[in-house]
Design a protein around this motif. Structure first.
Motif, PDB file in Angstrom:
ATOM      1  N   GLY A 231       0.789  -1.231   0.000  1.00 29.65           N
ATOM      2  CA  GLY A 231       0.000   0.000   0.000  1.00 29.65           C
ATOM      3  C   GLY A 231       0.816   1.273   0.000  1.00 29.65           C
ATOM      4  N   ILE A 232       0.263   2.308  -0.658  1.00 27.91           N
ATOM      5  CA  ILE A 232       0.744   3.696  -0.542  1.00 27.91           C
ATOM      6  C   ILE A 232      -0.512   4.515  -0.248  1.00 27.91           C
ATOM      7  CG2 ILE A 232       1.898   5.622  -1.690  1.00 27.91           C
ATOM      8  CD1 ILE A 232       2.810   3.707  -3.881  1.00 27.91           C
ATOM      9  N   ASP A 233      -0.544   5.219   0.859  1.00 29.74           N
ATOM     10  CA  ASP A 233      -1.694   6.081   1.181  1.00 29.74           C
ATOM     11  C   ASP A 233      -3.030   5.334   1.118  1.00 29.74           C
ATOM     12  OD1 ASP A 233      -0.345   8.343   1.740  1.00 29.74           O
ATOM     13  OD2 ASP A 233      -0.798   9.406  -0.126  1.00 29.74           O
ATOM     14  N   GLY A 234      -3.073   4.116   1.641  1.00 32.42           N
ATOM     15  CA  GLY A 234      -4.360   3.416   1.763  1.00 32.42           C
ATOM     16  C   GLY A 234      -4.804   2.630   0.543  1.00 32.42           C
ATOM     17  N   HIS A 235      -4.034   2.685  -0.541  1.00 34.62           N
ATOM     18  CA  HIS A 235      -4.377   1.880  -1.727  1.00 34.62           C
ATOM     19  C   HIS A 235      -3.143   1.120  -2.193  1.00 34.62           C
ATOM     20  CE1 HIS A 235      -8.434   3.307  -2.516  1.00 34.62           C
ATOM     21  NE2 HIS A 235      -8.039   4.552  -2.351  1.00 34.62           N
ATOM     22  N   PRO A 236      -3.334  -0.105  -2.734  1.00 33.42           N
ATOM     23  CA  PRO A 236      -2.173  -0.835  -3.246  1.00 33.42           C
ATOM     24  C   PRO A 236      -1.533  -0.142  -4.452  1.00 33.42           C
ATOM     25  CG  PRO A 236      -4.145  -2.223  -3.226  1.00 33.42           C
ATOM     26  CD  PRO A 236      -4.577  -0.836  -2.866  1.00 33.42           C
ATOM     27  N   ILE A 237      -0.251  -0.455  -4.654  1.00 38.07           N
ATOM     28  CA  ILE A 237       0.495   0.060  -5.810  1.00 38.07           C
ATOM     29  C   ILE A 237      -0.296  -0.172  -7.100  1.00 38.07           C
ATOM     30  CG2 ILE A 237       2.512  -0.584  -7.248  1.00 38.07           C
ATOM     31  CD1 ILE A 237       4.170  -0.635  -4.657  1.00 38.07           C
ATOM     32  N   LEU A 238      -0.912  -1.331  -7.240  1.00 38.95           N
ATOM     33  CA  LEU A 238      -1.671  -1.643  -8.465  1.00 38.95           C
ATOM     34  C   LEU A 238      -2.808  -0.650  -8.680  1.00 38.95           C
ATOM     35  CD1 LEU A 238      -2.244  -3.487 -10.879  1.00 38.95           C
ATOM     36  CD2 LEU A 238      -3.563  -4.977  -9.348  1.00 38.95           C
ATOM     37  N   TRP A 239      -3.509  -0.286  -7.612  1.00 41.15           N
ATOM     38  CA  TRP A 239      -4.612   0.672  -7.713  1.00 41.15           C
ATOM     39  C   TRP A 239      -4.098   2.019  -8.229  1.00 41.15           C
ATOM     40  CZ3 TRP A 239      -5.774   5.503  -5.896  1.00 41.15           C
ATOM     41  CH2 TRP A 239      -7.118   5.912  -5.921  1.00 41.15           C
ATOM     42  N   HIS A 240      -2.973   2.463  -7.667  1.00 43.89           N
ATOM     43  CA  HIS A 240      -2.413   3.750  -8.110  1.00 43.89           C
ATOM     44  C   HIS A 240      -2.053   3.698  -9.596  1.00 43.89           C
ATOM     45  CE1 HIS A 240      -2.183   5.816  -4.243  1.00 43.89           C
ATOM     46  NE2 HIS A 240      -1.898   4.639  -3.723  1.00 43.89           N
ATOM     47  N   ALA A 241      -1.420   2.595 -10.011  1.00 43.71           N
ATOM     48  CA  ALA A 241      -1.031   2.467 -11.427  1.00 43.71           C
ATOM     49  C   ALA A 241      -2.275   2.481 -12.310  1.00 43.71           C
ATOM     50  CB  ALA A 241      -0.231   1.180 -11.632  1.00 43.71           C
ATOM     51  N   LEU A 242      -3.297   1.727 -11.916  1.00 38.95           N
ATOM     52  CA  LEU A 242      -4.501   1.613 -12.754  1.00 38.95           C
ATOM     53  C   LEU A 242      -5.275   2.915 -12.822  1.00 38.95           C
ATOM     54  CD1 LEU A 242      -5.679  -1.930 -11.637  1.00 38.95           C
ATOM     55  CD2 LEU A 242      -4.840  -1.275 -13.907  1.00 38.95           C
ATOM     56  N   SER A 243      -5.262   3.702 -11.751  1.00 45.88           N
ATOM     57  CA  SER A 243      -6.023   4.949 -11.796  1.00 45.88           C
ATOM     58  C   SER A 243      -5.441   5.886 -12.844  1.00 45.88           C
ATOM     59  CB  SER A 243      -6.111   5.597 -10.420  1.00 45.88           C
ATOM     60  OG  SER A 243      -4.839   5.962  -9.986  1.00 45.88           O
ATOM     61  N   ARG A 244      -4.117   5.782 -13.084  1.00 52.98           N
ATOM     62  CA  ARG A 244      -3.500   6.602 -14.144  1.00 52.98           C
ATOM     63  C   ARG A 244      -3.726   5.976 -15.528  1.00 52.98           C
ATOM     64  NH1 ARG A 244      -1.812   7.122  -9.010  1.00 52.98           N
ATOM     65  NH2 ARG A 244      -0.950   9.145  -8.465  1.00 52.98           N
ATOM     66  N   VAL A 245      -3.736   4.660 -15.593  1.00 54.52           N
ATOM     67  CA  VAL A 245      -4.010   3.974 -16.871  1.00 54.52           C
ATOM     68  C   VAL A 245      -5.396   4.370 -17.385  1.00 54.52           C
ATOM     69  CG1 VAL A 245      -4.499   1.710 -17.902  1.00 54.52           C
ATOM     70  CG2 VAL A 245      -2.472   2.023 -16.450  1.00 54.52           C
ATOM     71  N   PHE A 246      -6.379   4.386 -16.483  1.00 59.27           N
ATOM     72  CA  PHE A 246      -7.747   4.684 -16.917  1.00 59.27           C
ATOM     73  C   PHE A 246      -7.963   6.155 -17.225  1.00 59.27           C
ATOM     74  CE2 PHE A 246      -8.666   0.410 -15.518  1.00 59.27           C
ATOM     75  CZ  PHE A 246      -9.580   0.011 -16.473  1.00 59.27           C
ATOM     76  N   ALA A 247      -7.019   7.016 -16.827  1.00 58.80           N
ATOM     77  CA  ALA A 247      -7.129   8.432 -17.175  1.00 58.80           C
ATOM     78  C   ALA A 247      -6.647   8.688 -18.598  1.00 58.80           C
ATOM     79  CB  ALA A 247      -6.312   9.266 -16.193  1.00 58.80           C
ATOM     80  N   ALA A 248      -5.977   7.714 -19.211  1.00 56.41           N
ATOM     81  CA  ALA A 248      -5.488   7.855 -20.592  1.00 56.41           C
ATOM     82  C   ALA A 248      -6.462   7.113 -21.517  1.00 56.41           C
ATOM     83  CB  ALA A 248      -4.079   7.265 -20.698  1.00 56.41           C
ATOM     84  N   PRO A 249      -6.458   7.447 -22.819  1.00 59.57           N
ATOM     85  CA  PRO A 249      -7.405   6.773 -23.722  1.00 59.57           C
ATOM     86  C   PRO A 249      -7.027   5.311 -23.939  1.00 59.57           C
ATOM     87  CG  PRO A 249      -6.036   8.375 -24.918  1.00 59.57           C
ATOM     88  CD  PRO A 249      -5.619   8.436 -23.488  1.00 59.57           C
ATOM     89  N   THR A 250      -7.942   4.417 -23.650  1.00 57.80           N
ATOM     90  CA  THR A 250      -7.666   2.975 -23.755  1.00 57.80           C
ATOM     91  C   THR A 250      -8.902   2.239 -24.228  1.00 57.80           C
ATOM     92  OG1 THR A 250      -7.336   3.319 -21.394  1.00 57.80           O
ATOM     93  CG2 THR A 250      -6.222   1.458 -22.375  1.00 57.80           C
ATOM     94  N   ALA A 251      -8.685   1.154 -24.943  1.00 60.34           N
ATOM     95  CA  ALA A 251      -9.802   0.291 -25.315  1.00 60.34           C
ATOM     96  C   ALA A 251      -9.885  -0.926 -24.404  1.00 60.34           C
ATOM     97  CB  ALA A 251      -9.637  -0.161 -26.760  1.00 60.34           C
ATOM     98  N   GLN A 252      -8.746  -1.507 -24.075  1.00 62.45           N
ATOM     99  CA  GLN A 252      -8.726  -2.729 -23.262  1.00 62.45           C
ATOM    100  C   GLN A 252      -7.610  -2.626 -22.228  1.00 62.45           C
ATOM    101  OE1 GLN A 252      -7.670  -6.386 -25.330  1.00 62.45           O
ATOM    102  NE2 GLN A 252      -8.438  -7.667 -23.667  1.00 62.45           N
ATOM    103  N   VAL A 253      -7.847  -3.139 -21.045  1.00 55.47           N
ATOM    104  CA  VAL A 253      -6.825  -3.162 -19.999  1.00 55.47           C
ATOM    105  C   VAL A 253      -6.697  -4.607 -19.500  1.00 55.47           C
ATOM    106  CG1 VAL A 253      -6.134  -2.345 -17.705  1.00 55.47           C
ATOM    107  CG2 VAL A 253      -7.303  -0.778 -19.289  1.00 55.47           C
ATOM    108  N   VAL A 254      -5.498  -5.155 -19.639  1.00 58.51           N
ATOM    109  CA  VAL A 254      -5.221  -6.515 -19.150  1.00 58.51           C
ATOM    110  C   VAL A 254      -4.254  -6.393 -17.985  1.00 58.51           C
ATOM    111  CG1 VAL A 254      -4.291  -8.798 -19.711  1.00 58.51           C
ATOM    112  CG2 VAL A 254      -5.515  -7.481 -21.463  1.00 58.51           C
TER     113      VAL A 254
END
Ligand code: C5P
Length: 224
Positions: free
Chosen positions: A32-55
């Motif tokens: 965790g960093i600030d109450g959320h896992p590293i993966l959550w932080h990474a994904l929140s930035r991924v979804f802010a960019a234009p994407t069709a599919q996320v694996v």
């Protein structure tokens, strides 16, 4: 009125590393960093960019946890996400992610979950380079330290740092090129740009970002 077709972009987020060097008692992506896992932080930035599919590529025993994180971030875009089990090396994990891409995906960005704070603008720069015709595009930053070539405790030579750059992720590629390079590869590489270059393709450099640093050690976690 004609509509310019937008290439279908997928992001493969590799999060299947063990985090041995972090020694935080959990696979790195789930620390965790600030109450959320590293993966959550990474994904929140991924979804802010234009994407069709996320694996998301997760450790095989943490796929359920990874799905919870990605669904928490995806909101109404939950149909875009899937989670697959990773492999023993980063390269095997990327290959597992590539195998889950939809047939109509044209551009693939491969991103380290451990680069959790990478701003969306870096994703956009990589996508823009691909849309302008690059086969592959990698964010890089100038090397700050003076670099030496060494053998044990002996300094052999200095290295001209103006010719060097530190490679980050997301690294983006034309999907056909990346699939073919992975299918042909018989060596283990530490990043996808090296694998694609070994297959004979030129890879473009775009401007990286200091926040795209990789969380590897406890000091990196503190900094994040
Ligand atoms: O180990 P390294 O720091 O190079 O890992 C970079 C990224 O690759 C991390 O996000 C990690 O979770 C991922 N990885 C993976 N599968 C592995 C090893 C690393 O998905 N077997």
């Amino acid at each position: 009125m004609s509509i310019t077709p937008v290439p279908r972009v997928a992001v493969v987020v590799v999060a299947a590393g063990s985090g041995m060097r972090l020694a935080a008692g959990a696979p790195k992506a789930f620390v965790g960093i600030d109450g959320h896992p590293i993966l959550w932080h990474a994904l929140s930035r991924v979804f802010a960019a234009p994407t069709a599919q996320v694996v998301v590529v997760a450790p095989s025993d943490r796929q359920g946890d990874a799905l919870s994180e990605v669904l928490a971030v995806a909101g109404d875009r939950r149909d875009l996400v899937s989670v697959v089990a990773g492999g023993a090396t980063r390269q095997a994990s990327v290959a597992a992610g590539l195998a889950a891409l939809w047939a109509d995906v044209e551009l693939v960005l491969v991103h380290d979950a451990a680069r959790a704070l990478t701003p969306p603008e870096v994703f956009q720069r990589v996508i823009a380079a691909l849309e302008e015709g690059a086969v592959g595009a990698v964010p890089v930053l100038p090397v700050i330290d003076t670099i030496k070539r060494v053998s044990g405790h002996e300094i052999l030579a200095g290295v001209d740092r103006s010719e060097l750059a530190a490679a980050q992720t997301p690294q983006g590629f034309r999907r056909d090129v990346l699939d073919a390079a992975y299918a042909a590869s018989t060596e283990d590489f530490t990043d996808d740009a090296a694998l694609v270059a070994a297959a004979g393709h030129a890879v473009a450099a775009v401007t990286g970002h200091p926040l795209a640093f990789k969380i590897t050690t406890a000091a990196d976690l503190e900094r994040a």
